[in-house]
Scaffold this active site. Sequence first.
Site, PDB file in Angstrom:
ATOM      1  N   GLY A  46     -21.456  58.272  -8.191  1.00  0.00           N
ATOM      2  CA  GLY A  46     -22.492  57.324  -8.519  1.00  0.00           C
ATOM      3  C   GLY A  46     -23.876  57.578  -8.560  1.00  0.00           C
ATOM      4  O   GLY A  46     -24.510  57.842  -9.546  1.00  0.00           O
ATOM      5  N   MET A 170     -14.967  62.115  -8.581  1.00  0.00           N
ATOM      6  CA  MET A 170     -14.121  62.031  -7.649  1.00  0.00           C
ATOM      7  C   MET A 170     -12.737  61.648  -8.478  1.00  0.00           C
ATOM      8  O   MET A 170     -11.808  62.023  -8.389  1.00  0.00           O
ATOM      9  CB  MET A 170     -14.293  61.038  -6.401  1.00  0.00           C
ATOM     10  N   GLY A 171     -12.989  60.451  -9.013  1.00  0.00           N
ATOM     11  CA  GLY A 171     -11.678  59.868  -9.591  1.00  0.00           C
ATOM     12  C   GLY A 171     -10.980  60.706 -10.736  1.00  0.00           C
ATOM     13  O   GLY A 171      -9.658  60.653 -11.163  1.00  0.00           O
ATOM     14  N   CYS A 402      -8.133  74.016   0.381  1.00  0.00           N
ATOM     15  CA  CYS A 402      -6.932  73.445   0.888  1.00  0.00           C
ATOM     16  C   CYS A 402      -6.950  72.988   2.301  1.00  0.00           C
ATOM     17  O   CYS A 402      -7.875  73.066   2.926  1.00  0.00           O
ATOM     18  CB  CYS A 402      -6.053  74.727   1.040  1.00  0.00           C
TER      19      CYS A 402
HETATM   20  N1  LIG Z   1     -10.582  58.599  -1.819  1.00  0.00           N
HETATM   21  C1  LIG Z   1     -11.825  59.626  -1.557  1.00  0.00           C
HETATM   22  O1  LIG Z   1     -11.460  60.522  -0.780  1.00  0.00           O
HETATM   23  C2  LIG Z   1     -13.002  59.356  -2.032  1.00  0.00           C
HETATM   24  C3  LIG Z   1     -13.828  60.403  -1.774  1.00  0.00           C
HETATM   25  C4  LIG Z   1     -15.162  60.268  -2.327  1.00  0.00           C
HETATM   26  C5  LIG Z   1     -15.434  59.073  -2.918  1.00  0.00           C
HETATM   27  N2  LIG Z   1     -14.527  58.110  -3.230  1.00  0.00           N
HETATM   28  C6  LIG Z   1     -15.162  56.850  -3.883  1.00  0.00           C
HETATM   29  O2  LIG Z   1     -14.265  56.947  -5.084  1.00  0.00           O
HETATM   30  C7  LIG Z   1     -15.072  56.159  -5.992  1.00  0.00           C
HETATM   31  C8  LIG Z   1     -15.378  57.082  -7.129  1.00  0.00           C
HETATM   32  O3  LIG Z   1     -16.230  58.020  -6.995  1.00  0.00           O
HETATM   33  P1  LIG Z   1     -16.704  58.941  -8.267  1.00  0.00           P
HETATM   34  O4  LIG Z   1     -17.253  59.980  -7.582  1.00  0.00           O
HETATM   35  O5  LIG Z   1     -15.496  59.236  -9.088  1.00  0.00           O
HETATM   36  O6  LIG Z   1     -17.706  57.932  -8.784  1.00  0.00           O
HETATM   37  P2  LIG Z   1     -18.292  58.154 -10.364  1.00  0.00           P
HETATM   38  O7  LIG Z   1     -19.470  57.213 -10.538  1.00  0.00           O
HETATM   39  O8  LIG Z   1     -18.566  59.628 -10.746  1.00  0.00           O
HETATM   40  O9  LIG Z   1     -17.229  57.561 -11.348  1.00  0.00           O
HETATM   41  C9  LIG Z   1     -16.908  56.230 -11.555  1.00  0.00           C
HETATM   42  C10 LIG Z   1     -16.141  55.865 -12.779  1.00  0.00           C
HETATM   43  O10 LIG Z   1     -15.640  54.609 -12.652  1.00  0.00           O
HETATM   44  C11 LIG Z   1     -16.172  54.077 -14.190  1.00  0.00           C
HETATM   45  N3  LIG Z   1     -15.958  52.420 -13.986  1.00  0.00           N
HETATM   46  C12 LIG Z   1     -17.185  51.892 -13.524  1.00  0.00           C
HETATM   47  N4  LIG Z   1     -16.687  50.625 -13.568  1.00  0.00           N
HETATM   48  C13 LIG Z   1     -15.921  50.597 -14.239  1.00  0.00           C
HETATM   49  C14 LIG Z   1     -14.882  49.401 -14.576  1.00  0.00           C
HETATM   50  N5  LIG Z   1     -15.056  48.169 -14.354  1.00  0.00           N
HETATM   51  N6  LIG Z   1     -13.811  49.517 -15.150  1.00  0.00           N
HETATM   52  C15 LIG Z   1     -13.320  50.951 -15.649  1.00  0.00           C
HETATM   53  N7  LIG Z   1     -14.174  51.979 -15.160  1.00  0.00           N
HETATM   54  C16 LIG Z   1     -15.282  51.725 -14.370  1.00  0.00           C
HETATM   55  C17 LIG Z   1     -17.203  54.725 -14.422  1.00  0.00           C
HETATM   56  O11 LIG Z   1     -17.608  54.689 -15.999  1.00  0.00           O
HETATM   57  C18 LIG Z   1     -16.992  56.083 -13.860  1.00  0.00           C
HETATM   58  O12 LIG Z   1     -16.413  57.191 -14.809  1.00  0.00           O
HETATM   59  C19 LIG Z   1     -16.614  56.023  -5.346  1.00  0.00           C
HETATM   60  O13 LIG Z   1     -16.402  54.742  -4.695  1.00  0.00           O
HETATM   61  C20 LIG Z   1     -16.351  56.941  -4.375  1.00  0.00           C
HETATM   62  O14 LIG Z   1     -17.229  56.558  -3.194  1.00  0.00           O
HETATM   63  C21 LIG Z   1     -13.473  58.215  -2.654  1.00  0.00           C
END
Ligand SMILES: NC(=O)c1ccc[n+]([C@@H]2O[C@H](COP(=O)([O-])OP(=O)(O)OC[C@H]3O[C@@H](n4cnc5c(N)ncnc54)[C@H](O)[C@@H]3O)[C@@H](O)[C@H]2O)c1
Lengths: 548, 548
Positions: A46, A170-171, A402
Amino acid sequence: SRVVRAARGSAMTAKGWPQEAALRMICNNLDPEVAEHPERLVVYGGSGKAARDWASFEAITRSLTRLDGDETLLVQSGRPVGVMRTHEWAPRVLIANSNLVPEWANWEEFRRLEAAGLTMYGQMTAGSWIYIGTQGILQGTYETFAAVAAKRFGGSLAGTITLTAGLGGMGGAQPLAVTMNGGVAICVDCDPRSIERRIGHRYLDVRASSLEEALRLAYEARDARRPLSIGVEANAADAVPALLRMGAEIDVVTDQTSAHDPLMYLPLGIAFADMAAERDKDPEGFTARARESMARHVEAMVGFQDAGAEVFDYGNSIRGEARLGGYERAFAFPGFVPAYIRPLFCQGKGPFRWAALSGDPADIAATDRAILSLFPDNEPLARWIRMAGEKVAFQGLPARICWLGYGERDLAGERFNDMVASGELQAPIVIGRDHLDCGSVASPYRETEGMLDGSDAIADWPLLNAMVNVASGASWVSIHHGGGVGIGRSIHAGQVTVADGSALAGEKLARVLSNDPGMGVIRHVDAGYEDAVSVAAQRRVRIPMREP
Amino acid sequence: SRVVRAARGSAMTAKGWPQEAALRMICNNLDPEVAEHPERLVVYGGSGKAARDWASFEAITRSLTRLDGDETLLVQSGRPVGVMRTHEWAPRVLIANSNLVPEWANWEEFRRLEAAGLTMYGQMTAGSWIYIGTQGILQGTYETFAAVAAKRFGGSLAGTITLTAGLGGMGGAQPLAVTMNGGVAICVDCDPRSIERRIGHRYLDVRASSLEEALRLAYEARDARRPLSIGVEANAADAVPALLRMGAEIDVVTDQTSAHDPLMYLPLGIAFADMAAERDKDPEGFTARARESMARHVEAMVGFQDAGAEVFDYGNSIRGEARLGGYERAFAFPGFVPAYIRPLFCQGKGPFRWAALSGDPADIAATDRAILSLFPDNEPLARWIRMAGEKVAFQGLPARICWLGYGERDLAGERFNDMVASGELQAPIVIGRDHLDCGSVASPYRETEGMLDGSDAIADWPLLNAMVNVASGASWVSIHHGGGVGIGRSIHAGQVTVADGSALAGEKLARVLSNDPGMGVIRHVDAGYEDAVSVAAQRRVRIPMREP
Ligand SMILES: NC(=O)c1ccc[n+]([C@@H]2O[C@H](COP(=O)([O-])OP(=O)(O)OC[C@H]3O[C@@H](n4cnc5c(N)ncnc54)[C@H](O)[C@@H]3O)[C@@H](O)[C@H]2O)c1
Ligand SMILES: NC(=O)c1ccc[n+]([C@@H]2O[C@H](COP(=O)([O-])OP(=O)(O)OC[C@H]3O[C@@H](n4cnc5c(N)ncnc54)[C@H](O)[C@@H]3O)[C@@H](O)[C@H]2O)c1
């Protein structure tokens, strides 16, 4: 706007490798191959930034170039605020990002301070200069889906369909992690560029033009037990309920939209193209609408769970936001950490990662071989290293990740240092990790959700982690607030240590790479996890309350 | 119950002086001469503790006795949780107390965790083992009243009456600080033991049996321009409004009841003898009543201000609590920091303190002389040192405090180290400070209230302060949450460094005692204070954003 890229090779412009490494790694974080929005200094997540503004970036790189081996640069939320004389065992950089006094630790105050130029959002590895692109999360995501497979589907996702959303920094790792586990993934994102980018990096296989087409492709691949990942452009708050209504046969559901920051989640009824304008026009109204949309999104996830699917929160706070949006059952499904990751944390396991300052992929290939030879009996680790070597496209400096545990990370670090010393590698290796680690984070909606003793919210641990890394010889150390799950919801720390082949680096690595995962072991011993107690006993981690 | 007292003399039981110093200082914090409630491990400030429980205390002292000079003990909210191998420049102890993830950082969650045995309240110097009794605050209080005198009464409080409440661990310094400035003080406390104790320590002169008697004594002394301090047993929420209604001629009003923790403030309508029972019976109801009472108390303080008195909040959050209690104008008067202390912070000035491990007052007398000779031109400092030598009764190990700035603290520290080395002192000196210092605390209701740039709530600074002290050779370093102003309202850090006469200690002291106050200079430069900018320029504090 300017383009930043790390220097490569074995000649340095700074006065020592730790300084040079910090210099290259902040630049690498902003490399257009690595960063999501380099022109705004945004690396991932973000709005996670590497430096507060371009003037701060300039002053940081200038200071690093001049910094002596007994000096330390202080960085306050992405701005360099001081240089102090320390000593050669001290870190060369100390970083504190986004920290607020708790009663003021909310998005409103954060944004007020950010707008006044007084802070920035550091996420986890953005502001601490050790983001390595989507691979960073790929390994964690791979581990998580492997654990889902082991728990519910006999060890493989072959013949199953996973539904998720969010293909951002991340996603974007999700589709590849699912197919590496043999499964089929349907990945929803409202931003067509996120979909294209993941296809470009070979993380996502194909794009479907509708939910119907996505489902048809998914069923075909599932029935053939063929791995496939499918991107589809839609709002998840719309698509996930729609798929539920359609009776879609989904086995696993999760989500990685940037829900932790409601200004980054597209609300229902707003076109993606208008998102930025609507947000700027009325941030409060936008926030309320985003939360309501997340409520619908999570409601449908719970619907899939009620229908028998394996559903989990993937660390983006969507349950908390959905509850704020008015949905009562938001916490009906668990977070991924208590569900799958905590047993690893008890062993001091976590996201060990490294990058080759030479810029040469051959250096990473050599370290891959070193890992395989160091841990010959660890078959899952070997599988990951081999698949990563084949499937992962490097972004920026070549890097690898890893998960290694207590008693393993130090072996790897010392080996890499020997390889630098012997000339087997062309330049030093930077060794760090995500802040999402076994003993470095307090985050009650994610890493410390549902601790055995109820100590989820205790934040002493990440602070001790940071201090012990400073005291052990890390090259740079950071303390951040709000990464991953958003402002108010986490405190976490990171360390990076440089293997430059010197004897001193070897001693520092031995200490940092024991003490840092050691924090994970003692944190889980303290919380009463039997696994951690036995790891501590076997590997002689010293716990004063248990000594006679 | 057991009685703890620090060992004295020049022989040690630990393996090095830094370890021995930590051992003696945790014991000294619990010395019945020093601690408010040693049997409950409570040192000061309502419930500020030195260790979580007696088992933790035993394990801490045992570990310190065994600790090698390249090992570090980790303490999590008063419990020792690990021992790790570090190096000889690293601190011997790292402490994190009472820290919570911000969204959970409230009294309710804190008390839940405390009741579960998972945390403790560390206050500032209780949990970081450098409380030196009431003298610690006496100097700060003296400085503050001197600044009040300078601002409003031509440099002396002679001929004025100050009204305050709270004669506890910190507040007990007020009567002596006022009389040292030539004034008359009326001090209200609901606990007769607090009054007796201050009379016993010669901090308070006399006790009046009623408000009327107190006023009569005060007028007499004021008219004779004779210093006098008068204790009176009453509930301040009752007495302060009563004095206002009586038309009492009061020039200065403040308060140091333990308002930061509403469970420690006696509500109206509850007898002091029933306080503990009522609190235990219904903590929530008690809290609400305490806040309502504080609203009445603060309303009367504002009444005195409206009538022309100099009124200030003395750092106990009573304005915040009074507002929660329903009183709108609670913030009509300022906190003492922006009013009087911030100009000192800009120079890196703050509460430099030290204790003689020998236990011999002669060692402190020698250091007093050293300070006088080091800073011959600083008349206010000399006045304080002379008066302190006369009037201050030591509690526990002999100790001294004076405020020194950037460029002064390191000189004092190195001089003390030389005096230990030469045998002029009988044993090492422990040098530390309060967490209430120029660059070590974020606390929007106290130390960082009303910052020039609006950065009050930014908490990166204390974390950088802690890390840079770890990186500079401090003997022990601590990060605490909630000291002074209560849970949720502050983040702060402390350091203690031991002058054992070794060359290594000299090098560590030179760095710590420059970098630590240096944080105060850079924090105020960053916030735009011109005073700090010129101090930085004169004394060559390095600020990357201002370097070409
Ligand atoms: N599980 C983990 O280990 C982990 C690690 C780091 C971050 N995260 C969390 O995962 C989330 C994603 O991180 P990121 O770096 O990929 O963020 P990012 O902002 O790079 O990507 C988010 C994506 O979500 C999409 N999006 C937003 N609203 C949407 C909606 N209503 N419908 C469909 N798509 C939508 C955006 O277009 C974007 O591509 C964050 O909240 C982050 O904090 C999780
Ligand atoms: N200004 C500073 O620099 C500074 C420094 C540290 C602490 N403090 C704050 O000052 C306050 C006092 O600290 P302390 O260590 O003296 O606390 P303490 O608990 O030792 O003493 C508080 C005193 O207030 C009295 N009291 C409580 N309710 C009362 C009432 N309604 N009427 C009259 N007396 C009442 C108690 O009997 C007790 O003697 C705390 O809130 C602390 O956080 C200020």
